[in-house]
Write a protein that holds these residues in place. Sequence first.
Motif, PDB file in Angstrom:
ATOM      1  N   GLY A 164      15.418 -22.288-114.894  1.00 24.35           N
ATOM      2  CA  GLY A 164      16.464 -22.739-113.904  1.00 24.35           C
ATOM      3  C   GLY A 164      17.458 -21.830-113.798  1.00 24.35           C
ATOM      4  O   GLY A 164      17.725 -21.916-112.432  1.00 24.35           O
ATOM      5  N   LYS A 165      17.711 -20.831-114.325  1.00 25.67           N
ATOM      6  CA  LYS A 165      18.970 -19.870-114.319  1.00 25.67           C
ATOM      7  C   LYS A 165      18.277 -19.000-114.229  1.00 25.67           C
ATOM      8  O   LYS A 165      19.230 -18.465-112.769  1.00 25.67           O
ATOM      9  N   LYS A 166      17.312 -18.877-113.992  1.00 30.24           N
ATOM     10  CA  LYS A 166      16.788 -17.086-113.452  1.00 30.24           C
ATOM     11  C   LYS A 166      16.315 -17.519-111.899  1.00 30.24           C
ATOM     12  O   LYS A 166      16.860 -16.268-110.746  1.00 30.24           O
ATOM     13  N   PHE A 167      15.863 -19.040-111.253  1.00 29.15           N
ATOM     14  CA  PHE A 167      15.666 -19.142-110.045  1.00 29.15           C
ATOM     15  C   PHE A 167      16.724 -19.687-109.198  1.00 29.15           C
ATOM     16  O   PHE A 167      16.555 -20.127-108.223  1.00 29.15           O
ATOM     17  N   SER A 168      16.919 -19.955-109.844  1.00 30.82           N
ATOM     18  CA  SER A 168      18.620 -20.953-109.155  1.00 30.82           C
ATOM     19  C   SER A 168      18.360 -22.328-109.090  1.00 30.82           C
ATOM     20  O   SER A 168      18.474 -22.910-107.872  1.00 30.82           O
ATOM     21  N   ILE A 169      17.576 -22.733-109.876  1.00 32.44           N
ATOM     22  CA  ILE A 169      16.979 -24.045-109.016  1.00 32.44           C
ATOM     23  C   ILE A 169      17.671 -25.774-110.787  1.00 32.44           C
ATOM     24  O   ILE A 169      17.919 -25.176-111.689  1.00 32.44           O
ATOM     25  N   LYS A 170      17.575 -26.340-110.380  1.00 32.32           N
ATOM     26  CA  LYS A 170      17.483 -27.118-111.411  1.00 32.32           C
ATOM     27  C   LYS A 170      16.319 -27.764-112.017  1.00 32.32           C
ATOM     28  O   LYS A 170      15.512 -29.029-111.160  1.00 32.32           O
TER      29      LYS A 170
ATOM     30  N   ILE B 280      24.389  -9.583-115.084  1.00 31.17           N
ATOM     31  CA  ILE B 280      23.665 -10.499-114.475  1.00 31.17           C
ATOM     32  C   ILE B 280      22.150  -9.811-114.836  1.00 31.17           C
ATOM     33  O   ILE B 280      21.133  -9.821-114.907  1.00 31.17           O
TER      34      ILE B 280
ATOM     35  N   ARG C 142      19.574 -11.260-117.184  1.00 31.65           N
ATOM     36  CA  ARG C 142      18.510 -11.033-116.056  1.00 31.65           C
ATOM     37  C   ARG C 142      17.612 -10.188-118.024  1.00 31.65           C
ATOM     38  O   ARG C 142      16.019 -11.109-117.768  1.00 31.65           O
TER      39      ARG C 142
ATOM     40  N   LYS D  27      11.196 -25.160-103.541  1.00 34.79           N
ATOM     41  CA  LYS D  27      11.559 -24.121-104.518  1.00 34.79           C
ATOM     42  C   LYS D  27      11.121 -24.827-105.958  1.00 34.79           C
ATOM     43  O   LYS D  27      10.909 -24.467-106.898  1.00 34.79           O
TER      44      LYS D  27
END
Length: 993
Positions: free
Chosen positions: A960-966, A771, A775, A918
């Motif tokens: 989106g991957k970094k902050f875990s949102i769509k 990760i 990252r 978020k």
Amino acid sequence: MKHLKYLLLFYCLGTAFTMNAQNPFVKHFTTQDGLPSNNVWKIFQDSEKFLWFATSGGLMRYDGSIFTMYQKKDGLSLYFVSDILGEDSFGRIWLYDGSSNKLNFIFKNRIFNETKVPFLDSLEGNYRFFQDSDHRLYFYSGNRNTIVELDTNNRIIKHKLRSKTYTRNNITWEGMRVKAITKSSKGEFLVWTHLGLFKAKTLDQKPILLFTLDEFYNIISTGNQTVFQVSPAVRNYKSKYVKYFHENAVDSVEFIPKVPLASISTCVLEDSNEIQWTGTFAGVICFKNKQIFCQFDIKAPSSIIQDQDHNIWISSPDGVYRISPYFLSPRHYDNNFFHNKGIERLSPNFNNGVWCSSTEVTSLLKDNEFYDLDYTKPSLLYSKPTNSVLNVFPLKNKGLIIGDWTYVCYNFDGIRIDPLTQKVNISKIVQLPLLLKIVFNNMQTGFVARAHPGENAIATFSVEDKIEEVNRIDIGETVANYFYDRNNDLVVNTIKNNYFIQGKKKIPCKELSMFRGKIIRFHLNMNNSSELFYTTDDSVYLKNKNRIINLTSLLGIPTDFHIQKMQYHDPVLYLATYRNIYKVNNLQNILVNKPVKLQLVDINFRNIHDMLVQNDSLYVASDDGLTIIPEVMLNKMRNNIPIPYFQSIMINDTNASLLEKKIHLTGNYKIRFSFSCINYSESPVTYSYKLEGLDHDWTTSKGTNVIYQNLSRGKYVFQLRARKETMEWSNPVEFTIIIKAHFWQHPLFFIFLCLLFTGMISLVIIRRKNIQIKRRELDHQLITLEQKALQSMMNPHFIFNSLGSIQNYLLQKKSNEAGLYLSQFARLIRQNLNAINVASINLEEEIDRLKNYLDLEKLRMENKFEYHIEVDEHVDADEVQIPSMIIQPFVENAIWHGIAELEEKGRIDIKFRMEDEKSIAITVEDNGIGIKRSEVYSANREKHLHLGMEMTRKRLELLGKKFSIKTAIQFFETSPGSPNPGTRVELIIPVSI
């Protein structure tokens, strides 16, 4: 074969034993002892040494102490068990019921009937069987000529004996009734029938008659090779027994019975002492060397066996009798000789014989005859006149001193025996003072006595010429006992001390200082150098000169061993408890450090009162009467070791199988062992057990139950052994318990857990590293994209166009407009350069930068469009952080590809609203030429705008991957179908507050 002379009347020649009186050598079992019925048809001993009783109340198994009942609820289909046929080589014990003609069998303590084993139906009506060496069984009945064979596969084969017509005594017989089957010396079948003995190689062949037999005879089989032909007395009044080994007569005996029933034999046994036991309807006759030497008054015995301890067992309609193997040598006089009372005291008579005292009569036993003392004690309060006395003290001058229950002593003189009246006559009676206890000195010339229980005065008497008191001393302490020691010194034992008495003086006895504070219950002089003491702490001590040895500790005598009497007859010491007698051979060997052993005399008595050694015989007085045992026989007696076994093993509340002698368990359990032993003497049994794997030492107990709980995993072996007191231990029997751990308790499970835990930690570490790497890669990509985004915003065309606009203003001499434009352009450049240093930017600052950019483009395009920026009231522009350089490419795209080609004035609307906590939704909407037309124009232009939008798309994916949102980018036409449909771009981007 030589025929011996027949014997005379056995009631005259033999010794008769009546069964009604008590006899330590005969035990009578009835319903009071645990039998379900007194009517016992058969006794049988199996290969494991258990006894089985077929009774009218059911089937019983007996181990010497415990009766186990088998009835219909246990699987018997029989109305009652009338016979036990025997045990075959497979371990099946066959049972028969004469009323229903059914057969059952017991195998490993389970009962099998015709519902479980169908072939039993084919065996009905057959109550005898013979097993051949090939393990085939042949069942037959005493009144049929059919033999039913049961092979090793449990298949039924019927054989009907082929025979012709036989004539005997003018009677013609068709067929044969089978009475017994044995084998000849050559392995041929011998079929004993009512006509005679037949021989055949196979049962399907026609048998050959070897010889005929008497008309009224019976055949009793005692094995596969031996039978007895029993001919009752009919014509010549003689009863005859002939023993056959194979087909040959090897022995015979004849006798004339006193009563006809005594000639009708029911059972025969030859025991290990070569005694032939014959059961008749009138009783049991014992033959030794072809002579009747005794008979037992047991009516209608039905079976006789000998157990592993050599006891004889006899079944009858009134119970079961057990006869000790030692009944031959001893003499026993039951209570009938003593007015149905037990013997209380024994005393030796100087002129041969033994005095026997009961509560009813005092008699002298001399030359095997009893002579009652012809004396009637004066009638006292609450007592009737009787000749019973408490103690008898014979004197050298043929006088006699007796002490009755009232402590009154009498001196009898001139004692004579009258053979005609069977009495001891007395010529003179002299009453003595009240004396509590009389103790004679070692020379029998005098005695010492205590005058009264309440007094502590000790008086010494002489008996040389006449009985007279010679000394009296007041001890001054409570007297417990007194005796003459090996040196003929008088010793007085008090509760606190011991004293020598010399005339009127008492001298402390230093030699007995270790007995200070102990009461000496019994004292016995062995010889001139040794004496024995038995104290109230139940210990026996041997004193040799000044050396004292604790025999109880040295011999391992049990702590509950309460001695009633001691006798020493060099070199044997006899100790009597309430029920048993023990002996120690060569007791003096202790003094030279040689081993000695306490041995049990395996005879049980009812309440032993006294014991005496006289004429090389041991006299025992008990509630059974008087028993005289030759010391020679005592030396030959051998005790059999009991056989321990497991009754049951309970796992929690469930019975475990005892067949495999092993059990596997998983987890924690409560394990209960219940055990017993096979022991057909009534001597007490002690058990010893150990659980290997848990216990290091043996535990000794008289209990028959042991419980273990929560054993840890591993292999355990429970070992059990038994012994009669003072005997050797039996070989241990074992039961193995293997405790398996639950899978989570297994070492492999812990290894697996450790590996799994290590693997998980490794995976977590690797995942975190991955990760972190991703990252870093993501951050690197974002930085790269941000740099490219900056490059796209500061592309040469934009800078060129902006500088061109400034130049144009200057050429047109519009210095104010040129200055304003240049100022805004410089500010935008500064804002873009600042944005590259941060990953996110305040929304308010981003809106300010967009306004600056839109104002520049608006000036450059001469107010060709208007713009409007709307922030939702739920959006806090001062707090919300959004990724920098995200919105401008879409605004630039709206200007260059949507509005630039419009003929009329364009409009751009930018809206901000919160999607969730978020993310934020941004809408860029224009009224330009639309998506399709812009693609035509953009194809001919530089593609930096498309690159900027593509980089923005990639940036959003990474963010989106970094902050875990769509995140999302969507394009729509604002007004589909119109000439200038316009374009609406909706963005979902991450935010932070």
